[in-house]
Design an enzyme around this catalytic site. Structure first.
Site: not given
Ligand code: F6P
Length: 319
Positions: A11, A72, A103-104, A125, A127, A129, A171, A251
């Site tokens: 993303g 992706r 992450d990916g 990202t 996120d 995360d 996510r 966002q």
């Protein structure tokens, strides 16, 4: 080291362009050539790349998205796809590859390392995360986008004396919801990291109404629940006028904040230095005020600690 590659994957996140700019300019400053692969790992597999010059990254520091495009890539998940990517990498003549993504994307970097490709990861990202960095590129802009939306919703919520349930991205992580909820003054914040009870949310709303509150904003992280479901329960329990706003990809767009531009510039430059120093297989990150680097395995396996004390504070402040 003579030539390096750079790509953005997964993303998109505001600030990725500032990171690409930093990679290109810092590399050229040190006499290295840079090529940019388009659409993440897809570009690696199909040899879709272009040489990046100083001017290629002019006028992009303030732009959201990524000039290299992103994707992706399901093909890269397969061993044949990765084998093809390694052939392209060899043919392109790069001595190292900088991977900007979440992450990916970093898992992809681990796979490339196994095949002998020298890589450096830059966490990008919305996120936030990823462990071993306090912030990921794009998170701050996303939080500010959410706050902007909360401010606007608040105006109409007050006028109509309504409850708004706002769903935000992230996510399976609740960082966007938590930070935007605290800074936006939400009455309740639902995140996947912390158990919640909708009855408590309802009681807090009743208390608010009693003391003359004109509206309620409930922020729901997509990983915790769906705004629709939460709204149904609240409507049923309170009989109040409830509306749902799902912010979605709004966002993820827009001009990056100063914080994201700074972070991206520092991390992009640090990734170049990492490769130049002969190191690889590591992700750069910001911890406190310092730029550090960590082996991928640690960044990917370690749980990022969720700031529970901030969550408790948010609950207190929304009393
Ligand atoms: O990882 C970034 C993110 O925006 C998540 O917050 C969200 O769940 C997901 O990507 C959305 O993905 P897509 O753009 O493929 O719909």
């Amino acid at each position: 080291m003579r030539r390096i590659g750079v790509l953005t994957s997964g993303g998109d996140a505001p600030g990725m362009n500032a990171a690409i700019r930093a990679v290109v300019r810092k590399s050229i400053y040190h006499g290295l050539e840079v090529i940019g692969f388009r659409r993440g790992y897809h570009g690696l597999i199909y040899g879709d790349y272009t040489k990046l010059e100083l001017g290629s990254v002019a006028d992009i520091i303030h732009r959201g998205g990524t000039i290299l495009r992103t994707a992706r890539s399901p093909e890269f998940m397969q061993p044949e796809g990765r084998k093809q990517a390694v052939e392209v990498i060899k043919a392109s003549g790069i001595d190292g590859l900088i991977i900007i993504g979440g992450d990916g994307s970093l898992h992809g970097a681990v796979e490339l390392e196994k095949l002998g490709v020298r890589t450096a990861g830059v966490p990008g990202t919305i996120d936030n995360d990823i462990a071993c960095t306090d912030y990921t590129i794009g998170f701050d802009t996303a939080v500010n986008n959410v706050i902007d939306a909360i401010n606007k919703v608040r105006d109409t919520a007050t006028s109509h004396e309504r409850v708004y349930v706002i769903e935000v991205m992230g996510r399976s992580a609740g960082y966007i919801a938590l930070m935007a909820g605290v800074a936006g003054g939400a009455e309740s914040i639902l995140v996947p990291e912390i158990d919640y009870d909708l009855q408590e949310v309802v009681e807090r709303m009743h208390r608010g109404v009693k003391r003359g509150k004109l509206h309620s904003i409930i922020l729901v992280a997509e990983g915790a629940s769906s705004a629709m479901e939460v709204a149904e329960v609240i409507k049923e329990e309170t009989k109040m006028d409830v509306r749902v706003t799902i912010l979605g990809h709004l966002q993820r767009g827009g001009t990056p904040t100063a914080f994201d531009r700074m972070l991206a510039s520092r991390l992009g430059a640090a990734a170049v230095d990492l490769l130049r120093s002969g190191s690889h297989g590591r992700m750069v990150g910001l911890v406190g005020k310092e730029i550090i680097s960590t082996i991928y395995e640690q960044a990917l396996q370690q749980e990022k600690p969720f700031p529970e004390e901030l969550y408790r504070l948010a609950t207190i402040l929304a009393i």
